[in-house]
Design a protein around this motif. Structure first.
Motif, short mmCIF file in Angstrom:
data_model
loop_
_atom_site.label_atom_id
_atom_site.label_comp_id
_atom_site.label_asym_id
_atom_site.label_seq_id
_atom_site.Cartn_x
_atom_site.Cartn_y
_atom_site.Cartn_z
N LEU A 144 0.81 -1.18 0.05
CA LEU A 144 0.10 0.03 0.05
C LEU A 144 1.01 1.19 -0.01
CD1 LEU A 144 -3.00 -0.92 2.36
CD2 LEU A 144 -2.91 -0.43 0.05
N MET A 145 1.85 1.21 0.86
CA MET A 145 3.00 2.39 0.89
C MET A 145 3.39 2.46 -0.52
SD MET A 145 4.92 2.25 4.60
CE MET A 145 6.29 3.52 3.47
N ALA A 146 3.82 1.54 -1.18
CA ALA A 146 4.39 1.53 -2.55
C ALA A 146 3.42 2.45 -3.62
CB ALA A 146 5.03 0.39 -3.04
N ILE A 147 2.08 1.90 -3.59
CA ILE A 147 1.03 2.42 -4.33
C ILE A 147 0.91 3.96 -4.03
CG2 ILE A 147 -1.19 2.40 -4.95
CD1 ILE A 147 -1.12 -0.86 -4.23
N VAL A 148 0.96 4.21 -2.86
CA VAL A 148 0.54 5.51 -2.45
C VAL A 148 1.79 6.43 -2.80
CG1 VAL A 148 0.44 7.34 -0.54
CG2 VAL A 148 -0.92 5.21 -0.55
N GLY A 149 3.03 5.87 -2.55
CA GLY A 149 4.49 6.56 -2.88
C GLY A 149 4.66 6.74 -4.28
N LEU A 150 4.08 5.80 -4.90
CA LEU A 150 4.45 6.19 -6.46
C LEU A 150 3.47 6.91 -7.45
CD1 LEU A 150 5.59 2.53 -7.41
CD2 LEU A 150 7.07 4.77 -6.94
N MET A 181 13.19 14.09 -7.22
CA MET A 181 12.51 13.14 -7.10
C MET A 181 12.10 12.32 -8.44
SD MET A 181 11.10 10.78 -4.99
CE MET A 181 11.28 11.31 -3.38
N ASP A 182 11.31 13.20 -8.90
CA ASP A 182 10.88 12.84 -10.29
C ASP A 182 11.98 12.51 -11.35
OD1 ASP A 182 8.00 13.10 -11.45
OD2 ASP A 182 8.83 14.45 -12.85
N ASP A 183 13.16 13.02 -11.28
CA ASP A 183 14.03 12.62 -12.32
C ASP A 183 14.52 10.98 -11.82
OD1 ASP A 183 14.27 14.91 -13.55
OD2 ASP A 183 16.11 15.71 -12.42
N ALA A 184 14.65 10.67 -10.31
CA ALA A 184 14.68 9.56 -9.87
C ALA A 184 13.75 8.53 -10.34
CB ALA A 184 14.92 9.63 -8.34
N ASN A 206 9.74 12.79 2.34
CA ASN A 206 9.96 12.34 3.91
C ASN A 206 10.64 11.11 3.88
OD1 ASN A 206 8.28 9.71 3.67
ND2 ASN A 206 6.73 11.27 2.85
N ASP A 207 11.18 10.90 5.14
CA ASP A 207 12.40 9.75 5.39
C ASP A 207 11.86 8.59 5.08
OD1 ASP A 207 14.40 11.37 6.27
OD2 ASP A 207 13.70 11.70 8.10
N ALA A 208 10.44 8.14 5.13
CA ALA A 208 9.91 6.90 4.89
C ALA A 208 9.84 6.90 3.52
CB ALA A 208 8.31 7.05 5.20
N HIS A 209 9.54 7.62 2.61
CA HIS A 209 9.72 7.41 1.11
C HIS A 209 11.14 7.28 0.47
CE1 HIS A 209 8.34 7.09 -2.96
NE2 HIS A 209 9.19 8.26 -3.21
N MET A 210 11.98 8.14 1.30
CA MET A 210 13.51 8.22 0.80
C MET A 210 13.97 6.66 0.98
SD MET A 210 14.23 10.98 -0.42
CE MET A 210 13.89 12.66 -0.53
N ASP A 269 19.93 11.63 -4.44
CA ASP A 269 20.77 12.37 -3.33
C ASP A 269 20.60 13.61 -3.47
OD1 ASP A 269 22.31 9.92 -2.65
OD2 ASP A 269 23.88 10.27 -4.01
N GLN A 270 20.26 14.25 -4.50
CA GLN A 270 20.08 15.69 -4.71
C GLN A 270 18.59 15.98 -4.40
OE1 GLN A 270 20.94 15.80 -9.11
NE2 GLN A 270 21.95 17.81 -8.48
N SER A 271 17.73 15.04 -4.10
CA SER A 271 16.46 15.04 -3.69
C SER A 271 16.59 15.42 -2.30
CB SER A 271 15.49 13.99 -4.37
OG SER A 271 14.21 14.18 -3.74
N LYS A 272 17.34 14.37 -1.81
CA LYS A 272 17.60 14.13 -0.05
C LYS A 272 17.91 15.56 0.12
CE LYS A 272 18.13 9.15 0.37
NZ LYS A 272 19.08 8.19 0.40
#
Ligand code: CU
Length: 81
Positions: free
Chosen positions: A10-16, A72-75, A26-30, A54-57
């Motif tokens: 579920l986290m993966a679906i929401v995360g993507l 993040m989008d680039d990643a 946020n740290d969880a998604h990173m 890395d740049q996103s972080k």
């Protein structure tokens, strides 16, 4: 155990989903991104995704959500998402 893996899916679906873009810096998604990148099989794309993340972080640490999302989008793109 089953509960844990269901939560992960579920986290993966929401995360993507880009609809939840503001929730991705946020740290969880990173952590999730690190895991997904670690599982990539294309070494060149993996390197690209790692550099973007890395740049996103770094942007996240500065509290710059716009920059964080941009990288993040680039990643995500490097990951084929
Ligand atoms: Cu992401």
């Amino acid at each position: 155990m089953l509960k844990v893996s269901l939560a992960a899916v579920l986290m993966a679906i929401v995360g993507l989903s880009h609809a939840y873009a503001q929730d991705l810096c946020n740290d969880a998604h990173m952590k999730q991104m690190d895991q997904m990148i670690a599982e990539m099989t294309d070494a060149a794309k993996q390197k690209e995704a790692t550099a973007a993340l890395d740049q996103s972080k770094a942007a996240m640490k500065e509290g710059n959500t716009a920059e964080c999302m941009k990288y993040m989008d680039d990643a995500h793109k490097a990951m084929g998402l």
